[in-house]
Design an enzyme around this catalytic site. Structure first.
Site, PDB file in Angstrom:
ATOM      1  N   LYS A 123      26.361  15.954  17.549  1.00 53.41           N
ATOM      2  CA  LYS A 123      26.095  14.563  17.946  1.00 53.41           C
ATOM      3  C   LYS A 123      25.362  13.823  16.829  1.00 53.41           C
ATOM      4  O   LYS A 123      25.744  12.720  16.444  1.00 53.41           O
ATOM      5  CB  LYS A 123      25.234  14.596  19.213  1.00 53.41           C
ATOM      6  CG  LYS A 123      24.864  13.255  19.749  1.00 53.41           C
ATOM      7  CD  LYS A 123      23.841  13.369  20.870  1.00 53.41           C
ATOM      8  CE  LYS A 123      24.234  14.386  21.914  1.00 53.41           C
ATOM      9  NZ  LYS A 123      23.416  14.306  23.125  1.00 53.41           N
ATOM     10  N   LYS A 126      16.363  21.147  20.017  1.00 51.46           N
ATOM     11  CA  LYS A 126      16.087  20.791  21.413  1.00 51.46           C
ATOM     12  C   LYS A 126      14.918  21.631  21.883  1.00 51.46           C
ATOM     13  O   LYS A 126      14.711  22.744  21.391  1.00 51.46           O
ATOM     14  CB  LYS A 126      17.315  21.087  22.284  1.00 51.46           C
ATOM     15  CG  LYS A 126      17.314  20.353  23.609  1.00 51.46           C
ATOM     16  CD  LYS A 126      17.786  18.921  23.471  1.00 51.46           C
ATOM     17  CE  LYS A 126      17.604  18.158  24.749  1.00 51.46           C
ATOM     18  NZ  LYS A 126      18.241  16.837  24.695  1.00 51.46           N
ATOM     19  N   ASP A 169      13.800  13.553  27.105  1.00 48.04           N
ATOM     20  CA  ASP A 169      15.063  13.949  27.758  1.00 48.04           C
ATOM     21  C   ASP A 169      14.700  14.000  29.241  1.00 48.04           C
ATOM     22  O   ASP A 169      13.685  13.414  29.660  1.00 48.04           O
ATOM     23  CB  ASP A 169      15.554  15.300  27.214  1.00 48.04           C
ATOM     24  CG  ASP A 169      16.955  15.656  27.698  1.00 48.04           C
ATOM     25  OD1 ASP A 169      17.928  15.083  27.193  1.00 48.04           O
ATOM     26  OD2 ASP A 169      17.092  16.516  28.603  1.00 48.04           O
TER      27      ASP A 169
HETATM   28  P1  NAP Z   1      16.135  11.802  33.927  1.00 45.76           P
HETATM   29  O1  NAP Z   1      15.570  10.458  33.637  1.00 45.76           O
HETATM   30  O2  NAP Z   1      15.210  12.910  34.249  1.00 45.76           O
HETATM   31  O3  NAP Z   1      17.223  11.631  35.090  1.00 45.76           O
HETATM   32  C1  NAP Z   1      18.056  12.649  35.526  1.00 45.76           C
HETATM   33  C2  NAP Z   1      18.720  12.153  36.778  1.00 45.76           C
HETATM   34  O4  NAP Z   1      19.773  13.038  37.147  1.00 45.76           O
HETATM   35  C3  NAP Z   1      17.790  12.073  37.975  1.00 45.76           C
HETATM   36  O5  NAP Z   1      18.127  10.958  38.748  1.00 45.76           O
HETATM   37  C4  NAP Z   1      18.103  13.361  38.717  1.00 45.76           C
HETATM   38  O6  NAP Z   1      17.804  13.333  40.105  1.00 45.76           O
HETATM   39  C5  NAP Z   1      19.592  13.406  38.523  1.00 45.76           C
HETATM   40  N1  NAP Z   1      20.143  14.728  38.777  1.00 45.76           N
HETATM   41  C6  NAP Z   1      19.734  15.921  38.294  1.00 45.76           C
HETATM   42  N2  NAP Z   1      20.530  16.909  38.761  1.00 45.76           N
HETATM   43  C7  NAP Z   1      21.443  16.295  39.561  1.00 45.76           C
HETATM   44  C8  NAP Z   1      22.525  16.752  40.325  1.00 45.76           C
HETATM   45  N3  NAP Z   1      22.837  18.049  40.361  1.00 45.76           N
HETATM   46  N4  NAP Z   1      23.263  15.830  41.009  1.00 45.76           N
HETATM   47  C9  NAP Z   1      22.960  14.518  40.984  1.00 45.76           C
HETATM   48  N5  NAP Z   1      21.936  14.035  40.275  1.00 45.76           N
HETATM   49  C10 NAP Z   1      21.186  14.909  39.579  1.00 45.76           C
HETATM   50  O7  NAP Z   1      17.027  12.319  32.678  1.00 45.76           O
HETATM   51  P2  NAP Z   1      17.841  11.456  31.633  1.00 45.76           P
HETATM   52  O8  NAP Z   1      16.989  11.267  30.424  1.00 45.76           O
HETATM   53  O9  NAP Z   1      18.449  10.303  32.313  1.00 45.76           O
HETATM   54  O10 NAP Z   1      18.972  12.506  31.197  1.00 45.76           O
HETATM   55  C11 NAP Z   1      20.162  12.684  31.965  1.00 45.76           C
HETATM   56  C12 NAP Z   1      21.177  13.439  31.118  1.00 45.76           C
HETATM   57  O11 NAP Z   1      21.433  12.704  29.900  1.00 45.76           O
HETATM   58  C13 NAP Z   1      20.770  14.837  30.663  1.00 45.76           C
HETATM   59  O12 NAP Z   1      21.923  15.640  30.552  1.00 45.76           O
HETATM   60  C14 NAP Z   1      20.220  14.579  29.256  1.00 45.76           C
HETATM   61  O13 NAP Z   1      20.244  15.738  28.458  1.00 45.76           O
HETATM   62  C15 NAP Z   1      21.202  13.541  28.765  1.00 45.76           C
HETATM   63  N6  NAP Z   1      20.756  12.728  27.650  1.00 45.76           N
HETATM   64  C16 NAP Z   1      19.610  12.022  27.731  1.00 45.76           C
HETATM   65  C17 NAP Z   1      19.223  11.239  26.650  1.00 45.76           C
HETATM   66  C18 NAP Z   1      18.013  10.363  26.704  1.00 45.76           C
HETATM   67  O14 NAP Z   1      17.807   9.578  25.762  1.00 45.76           O
HETATM   68  N7  NAP Z   1      17.228  10.379  27.761  1.00 45.76           N
HETATM   69  C19 NAP Z   1      19.992  11.216  25.476  1.00 45.76           C
HETATM   70  C20 NAP Z   1      21.184  11.944  25.439  1.00 45.76           C
HETATM   71  C21 NAP Z   1      21.549  12.689  26.529  1.00 45.76           C
HETATM   72  P3  NAP Z   1      16.498  14.093  40.696  1.00 45.76           P
HETATM   73  O15 NAP Z   1      15.382  13.120  40.484  1.00 45.76           O
HETATM   74  O16 NAP Z   1      16.839  14.322  42.121  1.00 45.76           O
HETATM   75  O17 NAP Z   1      16.317  15.378  39.913  1.00 45.76           O
END
Ligand code: NAP
Length: 446
Positions: free
Chosen positions: A115, A127, A167
């Site tokens: 990426k 990571k 993350d």
């Molecule tokens: P986050 O703010 O912690 O949010 C994760 C969300 O996903 C929460 O609403 C969580 O719900 C939900 N979730 C987790 N497991 C689930 C499931 N089995 N079914 C439905 N919903 C579920 O995390 P985020 O930063 O948005 O990251 C989300 C994804 O994007 C991850 O894969 C991360 O690695 C990727 N990502 C993030 C970034 C970044 O800049 N943040 C960059 C690239 C990629 P609950 O509250 O119920 O757990």
């Protein structure tokens, strides 16, 4: 299918990494597409670049001891996988979630290498994180955990060495506590050592929005390549965290209606379109569950334990977690008319799901391309920190949009060049690999 020259090598990856199925899955998905590259450029095989790429440069595991509000001692495990530094300092987020283990860290670090390469920026891949669960913890507990975590991790970090970001489970609050402890221990205001900082203390505008916005920009580019656009489309966005919220916001700004989002307890179905300001209030301000959102909005229903992918849509944006969209889910989406999928999360679609989308001719943007806007904007934050500069929201968003267009173009052109037109998985893997692989050859055997 894995090329027969690469098959024994994949078997070796599985043998050397027992019990890490997510890492096997991520490695297989990349290796499957690299056969034509090895045939065209034999120097990569000669220098064992694939073998070296699948072995992290360094893997750190450490104890994190801290005290909860009742005075009880808690022990968690901390990780940092410094995967590859051929293109720049290790760069990649920290995840705090009970499911975190070494295999998850390796899969995320491996994806991050490709990426980061695709962004064209000078950043390597890494990571980290912990099995600590911030949910339900007080601010004081989160602070004590972050301070203990950084007390060990700080010796491995530095703006030219390793630069973590947020993350899942790690937002501005956690980055603040981590940065404060790093500053205290090192006696240095080294802004570029962490990204995702608050705007008052070295953070970049648009970093919070960047992953979600970038995913939508990528989806829009895939649609444009087919003579369409997001305007008027019905979208599903899974999750309701950082990536999901800003994917919803940008998709609706571009004229789409996001009819559902979710969390690990269920799905909010809101056919009028998700009210993103209410969602932010519930999730970011009150740190409550999305069931609360449905209670406050007449047009919305909360479907506990339901599967978001059963709702018919034009565009699906999985933005929650790994392997949340299976082969059966992909079949349902295709039957419901979905023609475009962009992964905001990392590896949210299983191998069977990816095969189903590609087989049905769905425009499928893999996470390592579609969600690269977050790390690209982190690299823009590092640039601003290095030059003591501060860019406007508009300027930074324009840069993000341009980077996403470039990534889309690079993936599409590379897929064409290697005989897989329209296949963004092949395009992303090969384009990401070529830049890292060439740098590794140039650096010699290290
Ligand atoms: P986050 O703010 O912690 O949010 C994760 C969300 O996903 C929460 O609403 C969580 O719900 C939900 N979730 C987790 N497991 C689930 C499931 N089995 N079914 C439905 N919903 C579920 O995390 P985020 O930063 O948005 O990251 C989300 C994804 O994007 C991850 O894969 C991360 O690695 C990727 N990502 C993030 C970034 C970044 O800049 N943040 C960059 C690239 C990629 P609950 O509250 O119920 O757990």
């Amino acid at each position: 299918m894995i090329d027969e020259k690469i098959e024994p090598f994949y078997d070796e990856v599985v043998r050397r990494n027992p019990g890490h199925p997510e890492f096997h899955q991520a490695a297989r998905e990349v290796l499957e597409t690299l056969g034509p590259v090895l045939a065209k450029y034999p120097e990569f095989a000669e220098h064992k670049i694939l073998e070296r790429l699948c072995e992290p440069e360094r893997q750190l595991i450490f104890r994190v001891a801290w005290q909860d509000d009742r005075g009880e001692v808690q022990i968690n495990r901390g990780f940092r996988v410094e995967f590859n530094s051929a293109l720049g300092p290790y760069k990649g987020g920290l995840r705090f979630h009970p499911s975190v283990n070494l295999g998850i860290m390796k899969f995320l670090g491996f994806e991050q290498v490709f990426k980061n390469s695709l962004t064209g920026m000078p950043i390597g891949g890494g990571k980290g994180g912990s099995n600590f669960d911030p949910k339900g913890r007080s601010d004081q507990e989160v602070m004590r955990f972050c301070q203990s975590f950084m007390t060990e991790l700080h010796r491995h970090l530095g703006e030219h060495t390793d630069v973590p970001a947020g993350d899942t489970g790690v937002g501005t609050r956690e980055i603040g506590y981590l940065f404060g402890q790093y500053k205290r221990i090192t006696n240095r205001y080294e802004s570029g050592v962490l990204t995702g900082k608050g705007l008052e203390w070295g953070g970049a505008r648009v970093r919070t929005e960047a992953t979600g916005y970038g995913t939508v920009f990528f989806a829009e580019e895939m649609l444009k390549a087919r003579g369409e656009g997001l305007d008027g489309k019905h979208c599903l966005v899974s999750g309701s965290g950082n990536v999901a919220i800003y994917a919803i916001e940008k998709a609706q700004q571009l004229g789409a209606t996001v009819i559902a989002c979710s969390d690990s307890e269920g799905v909010v179905h809101d056919p009028d379109g998700v009210d993103v300001e209410l969602l932010k209030q519930v999730k970011d301000v009150e740190r409550a569950r999305i069931s609360e959102y449905a209670q406050r909005r007449n047009s919305a229903r909360f479907l506990r334990g339901s599967n978001i992918w059963e709702i018919p849509c034009d565009v699906a944006l999985p933005c929650a977690t790994q392997n949340e969209l299976t082969g059966a889910d992909a079949d349902k989406l295709i039957a419901g008319g979905c023609r475009t999928v962009a992964e905001g999360a990392n590896m949210p679609t299983t191998r069977e799901g990816v095969q189903a989308f590609l087989g049905a001719g769905v425009a499928f943007g893999p996470g390592k391309a579609a969600n690269a806007g977050g790390v690209a904007t982190s690299a823009l934050e590092m640039q601003q920190n290095a030059s003591r500069d501060r860019w406007t929201f508009e300027h930074t968003e324009d840069r993000l949009a341009e980077i996403m267009r470039d990534i889309h173009r690079l993936c599409a052109q590379t897929a064409d060049e290697f005989g897989a037109p329209g296949n963004y998985v092949t395009g992303a893997n090969i384009a990401g690999f070529l830049r890292v692989g060439r740098a590794m050859v140039a650096h010699g055997l290290i």
